[in-house]
Design an enzyme around this catalytic site. Structure first.
Site, mmCIF file in Angstrom:
data_model
loop_
_atom_site.group_PDB
_atom_site.id
_atom_site.type_symbol
_atom_site.label_atom_id
_atom_site.label_comp_id
_atom_site.label_asym_id
_atom_site.label_seq_id
_atom_site.Cartn_x
_atom_site.Cartn_y
_atom_site.Cartn_z
ATOM 1 N N SER A 14 73.318 55.682 14.530
ATOM 2 C CA SER A 14 72.803 57.058 14.769
ATOM 3 C C SER A 14 73.927 57.930 15.390
ATOM 4 C CB SER A 14 71.414 57.491 14.916
ATOM 5 O OG SER A 14 71.157 58.732 14.910
ATOM 6 N N TYR A 42 64.599 55.789 20.930
ATOM 7 C CA TYR A 42 65.224 55.659 19.583
ATOM 8 C C TYR A 42 66.907 55.627 19.785
ATOM 9 C CZ TYR A 42 67.168 56.915 15.185
ATOM 10 O OH TYR A 42 68.017 56.704 13.862
#
Length: 283
Positions: free
Chosen positions: A175, A188
């Site tokens: 990401s 995350y």
């Protein structure tokens, strides 16, 4: 460019359901296939919706048979199987938790039993949960996020490796948060950074076997994980901070996975592609 953003909405269950989104994400490939993956078999985690669905359909259009894993979104999974069949390819799906190593072993074994080979592994499934402050991050959430987003990638890769031969490809989803961070997605973001390092290290380890390992680091993409993670008002702003001032669609990301899985990327390993709406990130 507010007209390019999405309306406020929310879902109360991770990783979210595509059938509940309005509007639905764009997952159909934009171009005809060119048999780039003809005769291949791809295993995709989180393949029922979002980026995973778009990758599954795109790889099917390029000639691959598809096995995919999902948590519990049975309607989304059934629709993805139908989409793969419409591309003229075979599909098999598995419901379960990739944080369970025994489940990952079972998935790989049944995939190889069905298709007799395994050529491409896409580690894509993930979860994320907002916390306003580190003091609010519980041990349970921290462990759960790492079990899905890191352990699951290790478990599935470990199970797949005995079946991957020379010319095989592994593509991991990381990401933009691995590079830029995210103030409310602390755990995350940390897992996504771990996957960048995992990709680079595994690439070096598997080079001698002729197996390429790369990753894709999407920016703000319109997937079920967004309304399942954020409050409605934040969903309505998703993608606004990207230079293109909008969220991306899954079918704008899927070509990166097809490229990295195909012979077009034969001279690439240990690399990360960045479909993120124009943000410049570090290496």
């Amino acid at each position: 460019m507010a007209e390019h953003l999405q309306p406020p909405q929310a879902q109360d269950h991770q990783p979210g359901s595509e059938k509940e989104m309005a509007p639905r994400p764009d997952y159909i490939p934009r171009h005809p296939g060119a048999d780039k993956l003809a005769g291949k078999v791809a295993l995709i985690t989180g393949g029922d919706s979002g980026i995973g669905r778009a990758v599954a359909v795109a790889m099917a259009r390029e000639g691959a048979n598809i096995a995919f894993v999902y948590l519990d979104e049975t309607e989304d999974a059934a629709e993805t199987e139908k989409l793969i069949a419409e591309e003229g390819r075979e599909a098999i799906s598995f419901a379960g938790d990739i944080g369970d190593e025994a489940f990952c072993k079972e998935v790989v074994a049944k995939t190889v039993e069905r298709f007799r080979t395994l050529d491409i592994l896409v580690n894509n499934a993930a979860e994320q949960h907002e916390v306003a402050d580190l003091t609010e991050l519980t041990a349970e959430q921290l462990e759960r996020t790492f079990r899905t987003n890191v352990f699951g990638y290790f478990f599935m890769t470990k199970a797949a490796l005995p079946h991957l031969g020379e010319g095989a490809a592994i593509v991991n989803t990381t990401s933009i948060t691995a590079y830029n961070g995210h103030q409310t997605l602390l755990d995350y973001s940390a897992t996504r950074g771990a996957i960048v390092s995992f990709t680079r290290s595994l690439s070096q380890r598997l080079m001698e076997r002729g197996i390429r390992v790369n990753a894709v680091a999407p920016g703000p993409i319109w997937t079920p994980l967004i309304p399942a993670s954020f409050k409605p008002e934040k969903v309505a702003e998703h993608g606004a901070s990207a230079p293109m001032e909008r969220p991306g669609q899954p079918n704008e990301v899927a070509p990166c996975y097809v490229f990295l899985a195909s012979d077009d990327a034969s001279y690439m390993s240990g690399q990360v592609l960045h479909p993120n709406g124009g943000s410049i990130v570090g290496s």
